[in-house]
Write an enzyme that holds these catalytic residues in place. Sequence first.
Site, PDB file in Angstrom:
ATOM      1  N   ASP A 256       0.865  -1.183   0.000  1.00 52.51           N
ATOM      2  CA  ASP A 256       0.000   0.000   0.000  1.00 52.51           C
ATOM      3  C   ASP A 256       0.901   1.232   0.000  1.00 52.51           C
ATOM      4  O   ASP A 256       1.740   1.396   0.883  1.00 52.51           O
ATOM      5  CB  ASP A 256      -0.911   0.002   1.229  1.00 52.51           C
ATOM      6  N   LEU A 257       0.731   2.089  -1.000  1.00 52.87           N
ATOM      7  CA  LEU A 257       1.602   3.260  -1.128  1.00 52.87           C
ATOM      8  C   LEU A 257       1.298   4.292  -0.043  1.00 52.87           C
ATOM      9  O   LEU A 257       0.129   4.562   0.268  1.00 52.87           O
ATOM     10  CB  LEU A 257       1.426   3.900  -2.507  1.00 52.87           C
ATOM     11  N   ASP A 299      -4.239   2.496  -4.979  1.00 52.73           N
ATOM     12  CA  ASP A 299      -2.789   2.555  -4.777  1.00 52.73           C
ATOM     13  C   ASP A 299      -2.301   1.298  -4.048  1.00 52.73           C
ATOM     14  O   ASP A 299      -1.335   1.344  -3.299  1.00 52.73           O
ATOM     15  CB  ASP A 299      -2.396   3.815  -4.003  1.00 52.73           C
TER      16      ASP A 299
END
Length: 387
Positions: A256-257, A299
Site C-alpha cells: 500500500d503506497l 494505490d
Amino acid sequence: MLFQTIHTSGTTIYFVFFILFYWISHIPRTNPGAGWWACAILSAAIARLLLLILSNNGDIQLTIFSYSTFLILEKIFLVIGISRFLKVNLWNHWVFYLAGICSCWMLLAWYTAMPLWIYSIGLAVFNVVVLGFVTVVCFIKRNEVSQRLMLVVSVVCGLLVLHWATFPSIFFFPTWKVIGFGVGTLLVLVQYLGLLASVLLQFQKRLLDAEEKALELAYRDPLTGLNNKHYLSNLFEQALLLATRPHQLLAVIYIDLDNFKPINDSAGHKTGDEVLKEVAKRLKEYTRSTDISARIGGDEFIVIATQLDHIDQINTIANKLLQQLTREIQVDDNTYVLGASIGISFYPAHGDNLASLIEAADEAMYHVKRSGKNGYVVYGENMSLKE
C-alpha cells in the site's frame, strides 16, 4: 446444349457469390473491398445471363456488345475492390479511361459492322491490361492478408490474362468457344473464391484481435498494464503448483503506497496516474521473472513471490521493493516521493488459498501503517516492523 449449361451454371454460381459478398460487406467494419466485389460478381452474372438470353435472338453483335458492357463494369469494380482491400494508393482513374476507350471502340465496331474478331480485340486488350494489373498488385501485396491466398488470386488472374489473350480465336475456332467459356468460368470462380476467402480470413483475424483485446481488458489493469485482481486468482493456482514442489515456498506481498493521496489531491488525478504507472514499471523491473505483479486497487498492489528456496529470501525481495518504491518519481518536471507499507504472508503457514493469504498480508500491512509506515513485516512474526 453444353454452351447453355456452362452459362446457366456460371450465372447461378456468380449470383451465389454476389449474395455472399453482399452479406459480408454489410457486416460492420468489414473491408470495403467486399462491397465492390459484390458489384463486380453481380456484373459478371448479368453479363452471362445476357449472353444466355440474347444468343438465341440471332443478333450476335448486340449479344457481344451487351456481354462486353457488363464485363467492363465487372473489371472496374474488381480493380476498385482490390485497391480498397489491399490499401493500394494508386491513381485508379486509369481504369475508367481505359473502359471508356474500350466502350468507344465497341460502339464504333458495332456501327461500322466490323468483323467480330476485330471487334473482340478491344475487349480482350482491356481485360488483359486490367487483370494484369490485379495480378501484379496481388503478388506485390501478398503479405498484407494471406500470402497463400493472394498468390492463388495472383496466379489465377495471370491465367485469366492468358485466357483473354486468346479470346478473339473463338471466332476462328468454333470448337474453342465452349471450352474457352468453360475454362473462363472456372478461373473466375477460383478468383472470386480466393477473394472471398481473403475477406473471411481478415474477418476472422478481426474477431481474434477483438477477443485478445477483450481478454486483455478482462485480465489487465488498463492504467498500469499489470495483472488485475480478477486474473490474480487464476495466476495464483499456477503459482501454487510450483509452491508444492519440494523445498519451494510462496509468499504474498501486499503493498500500500504511502503519501499517494496528497499527490492526487494537490497535483490532480492525471499526475497521480503517471505516478502509479511509474510504480508499476518499477514492480515489473525489480521483481523476478517467476514473480507475479498485480494492481488490486487505487494505490494497492500485490506481488506473489514464487519458487522461494527459504523464508529469509523474502527479506531481500522486500528490501529491494521498498528501496525502489521510495525513490523519487519525476512527473512534468516535478518530483514526488512515496513510501510503501508492505505486509507479507507465506503459503501454507498463513493460509492455503489466495483470499486467506491476502487477508493475512493485509493485516500485516496495516500493522506497518499503524507503526509509522514505510516498512515491511511478515504476518505473525510478532509484527516487528522492518525498514
